[in-house]
Design an enzyme around this catalytic site. Structure first.
Site, short mmCIF file in Angstrom:
data_model
loop_
_atom_site.label_atom_id
_atom_site.label_comp_id
_atom_site.label_asym_id
_atom_site.label_seq_id
_atom_site.Cartn_x
_atom_site.Cartn_y
_atom_site.Cartn_z
N ASN A 42 0.84 -1.21 0.00
CA ASN A 42 0.00 0.00 0.00
C ASN A 42 0.87 1.25 0.00
O ASN A 42 1.78 1.31 -0.85
CB ASN A 42 -1.16 -0.04 1.00
CG ASN A 42 -0.83 -0.19 2.47
OD1 ASN A 42 -0.20 -1.14 2.87
ND2 ASN A 42 -1.28 0.73 3.27
N ASP A 43 0.61 2.21 0.81
CA ASP A 43 1.17 3.57 0.65
C ASP A 43 2.67 3.65 0.32
O ASP A 43 3.47 2.93 0.92
CB ASP A 43 1.02 4.37 1.95
CG ASP A 43 -0.31 4.22 2.63
OD1 ASP A 43 -1.19 3.54 2.09
OD2 ASP A 43 -0.48 4.78 3.72
N SER A 103 2.77 4.19 7.90
CA SER A 103 3.36 5.12 6.95
C SER A 103 4.17 6.25 7.57
O SER A 103 3.97 6.61 8.73
CB SER A 103 2.26 5.74 6.08
OG SER A 103 1.81 4.76 5.19
N ASP A 171 0.98 8.93 10.40
CA ASP A 171 1.54 9.26 9.09
C ASP A 171 2.33 10.58 9.09
O ASP A 171 1.99 11.54 8.37
CB ASP A 171 0.44 9.31 8.01
CG ASP A 171 -0.43 8.06 7.99
OD1 ASP A 171 0.07 7.00 8.41
OD2 ASP A 171 -1.60 8.15 7.57
N GLU A 225 -5.92 10.89 6.58
CA GLU A 225 -4.68 10.13 6.60
C GLU A 225 -3.64 10.80 5.70
O GLU A 225 -3.97 11.61 4.83
CB GLU A 225 -4.94 8.70 6.08
CG GLU A 225 -5.88 7.91 6.97
CD GLU A 225 -5.99 6.44 6.59
OE1 GLU A 225 -5.99 5.60 7.49
OE2 GLU A 225 -6.09 6.12 5.39
C1 FRU Z 1 -3.35 4.67 4.43
C2 FRU Z 1 -3.01 4.03 5.76
C3 FRU Z 1 -2.20 4.95 6.66
C4 FRU Z 1 -1.47 3.98 7.54
C5 FRU Z 1 -1.18 2.84 6.60
C6 FRU Z 1 -1.21 1.47 7.23
O1 FRU Z 1 -3.60 3.77 3.42
O2 FRU Z 1 -4.19 3.59 6.41
O3 FRU Z 1 -2.97 5.88 7.36
O4 FRU Z 1 -0.31 4.53 8.07
O5 FRU Z 1 -2.16 2.91 5.58
O6 FRU Z 1 -0.85 0.50 6.28
#
Ligand code: FRU
Length: 481
Positions: A42-43, A103, A171, A225
């Site tokens: 993901n991120d 993140s 984050d 986020e």
């Molecule tokens: C966004 C999120 C962030 C978090 C991360 C966890 O997609 O929810 O807020 O840090 O992914 O994987």
């Protein structure tokens, strides 16, 4: 796709190695977009250029394509096109991050990289993990090279956050301004509003809470986020990913969204003052949690997660059954020009162009041309005139059309549930398509709008069909890495 380093390979179990080799032959494996070698991505995190080398870290679950306990995966590049897969940078192996290395961001200072991330902890017990049971610690790392860790400490422990918030504060994005350091954090306040918190530091080790940088009205959602802040000559830009927005006509149609305000910061009161409406950064199906960084040549580059969490059965990613899911968008360069944010694909990717086809078309009803490679290609469509709705049929069953000021991206069955997304475009001049084996990114009017979407064709067409009365100048290239 990225080349593998020895270090990366050495850390894998036998099962991971087998899966990795299987994924290597998956026809949906992306050619020039960054994706997980196995499992879930993901991120984007900690994006930075350090001593000439670009580093992309990212949320990563190597063993489970459906997600789970997140690590920071790591890829490096010297040209932003060819990437090397590196050893996992961070794993959830400490009391303050045991339920996920969430993140965060990177900042270069005096020949070192400082990383800041959220250590996620879920305490045992009967908790809802929003109002109780969760800790989200802000953690600071110092690294001399981006691979090894010299120092890792919690700088803001969960109990040090101000009153008035749920357990969701995370984050960190850190930046420098006039010799001071600042950190923005996303949050969900107790009143169900998204808020961005601002902290400041003179040395990156001791942090002081300054206040709420921006607070949303009710219609701006319950949780924000991945905040990101940067300055341009014209305007300051604040990006974040709100959850809980209602769709407006054509905008914010995904379950969660990512967007930005242009504005100005009042540094006395430490407040961001929006001077624009909140605009969605990407109008496709697959985009969330973007992060920007400034590279050594001063460009502001953005990577987005070309995916989305919490989607229901309405659209899916069939690669999950093949052991991997999600990817990053192509990196984009961001600028603010005449009060408008522009996003353009990084010019480095032009080096992949080959087999150019050029056509100047005056179409009465329809036109079809040979275009054998529709797996990995780029197309520039200069729109000179549209007399009647124009539709361009690409890949297996994807259709781009423009009719009455409405641009539409429509997927057939190869969208796996992705149906259509529309944008009201007042005067369409340029459609810029960048397609990889299982993705399509469309830039309209030289960076005014972007749509990113995953798409999973089984068999691409061998021609491109254009319907409708129009005059178009088209250039198509294969993109070969
Ligand atoms: C966004 C999120 C962030 C978090 C991360 C966890 O997609 O929810 O807020 O840090 O992914 O994987």
């Amino acid at each position: 796709m990225s080349e593998l380093t020895n270090e990366y390979w050495k850390q894998l179990t036998e099962t991971q190695k087998e899966l990795k080799l299987k994924i290597k032959n998956d026809p949906w494996r992306l050619a020039f977009h960054q994706m997980p070698e196995t499992g879930w991505m993901n991120d984007p995190n900690g994006a930075v250029q350090f001593k000439g080398v670009y580093h992309l870290y990212h949320q990563y679950v190597p063993d489970d394509a459906t997600g789970g306990l997140v690590h920071w995966g790591h890829k490096t590049s010297t040209d932003m096109v060819h990437f090397k897969e590196e050893k996992i940078f961070l794993s959830p192996d400490k009391p303050f991050n045991k339920d996920g290395v969430y993140s965060g961001s990177a900042l270069v200072k005096d020949d070192e990289i400082h990383f800041f991330y959220t250590g996620n902890v879920k305490n045992p017990g009967d908790h809802d993990y929003t109002y109780s049971g969760r800790e989200q610690n802000t953690v600071h790392i110092v690294s001399k090279d981006g691979f090894s860790i010299e120092y890792e400490e919690v700088v803001i422990a969960h109990e040090d956050y101000p009153e008035g918030f749920t357990d969701h504060i995370r984050d960190p994005k850190v930046f420098e301004k006039n010799g001071s350091y600042y950190m923005v954090l996303g949050s969900r306040a107790l009143n169900h509003r998204g808020k961005i918190l601002l902290y400041t530091s003179s040395d990156l080790f001791e942090w002081e809470y300054k206040g709420v940088f921006l607070e949303g009205e009710k219609e701006m959602g319950y949780m924000w986020e991945c905040p990101d802040y940067f300055e341009t000559a014209e305007k300051d830009v604040l990006i974040f990913s709100p959850q809980g927005l209602k769709p407006t006509s054509y905008e914010f149609e995904n379950i969660h969204n990512a967007g930005y305000y242009l504005g100005e910061v009042d540094w006395e009161s430490a407040r961001f003052r929006p001077q624009s409406v909140f605009k969605e950064l990407d109008r496709g199906f697959d985009f969330y949690a973007p992060q920007t960084f400034e590279d050594e040549s001063g460009r502001r580059i953005l990577w987005g997660w070309m995916g989305l969490g919490d989607t229901g059965p309405e659209y899916t990613n069939p690669t999950t059954a093949r052991g991997w899911q999600h990817a990053m968008t192509l990196p984009r360069e961001l600028t603010v020009e005449k009060g408008e944010l522009k996003q353009r694909p990084l010019k480095e990717y032009q080096s992949l162009r080959t087999n150019k086809i050029e056509k100047s078309l005056n179409i009465e009803t329809s036109f079809e041309f040979n275009a054998e490679n529709q797996e990995t290609f780029e197309m520039l469509i200069n729109v000179k005139e549209v007399k009647e709705k124009v539709s361009i049929h690409l890949k297996e069953d994807t259709i781009l059309s423009y009719d009455n000021q409405i641009f539409t991206l429509a997927h057939g069955p190869s969208g796996y549930g992705r149906s259509e997304r529309q944008i009201e475009v007042d005067g369409l001049d340029l459609i810029h398509v960048i397609a990889d084996t299982s993705s399509i990114e469309i830039f309209l009017n030289d960076g005014e709008y972007v749509m990113s979407s995953r798409v999973y064709p089984k068999k691409e067409k061998e021609t491109i069909l254009i319907e409708g009365t129009s005059r178009l100048d088209i250039i198509k290239w294969d993109l070969i890495i």
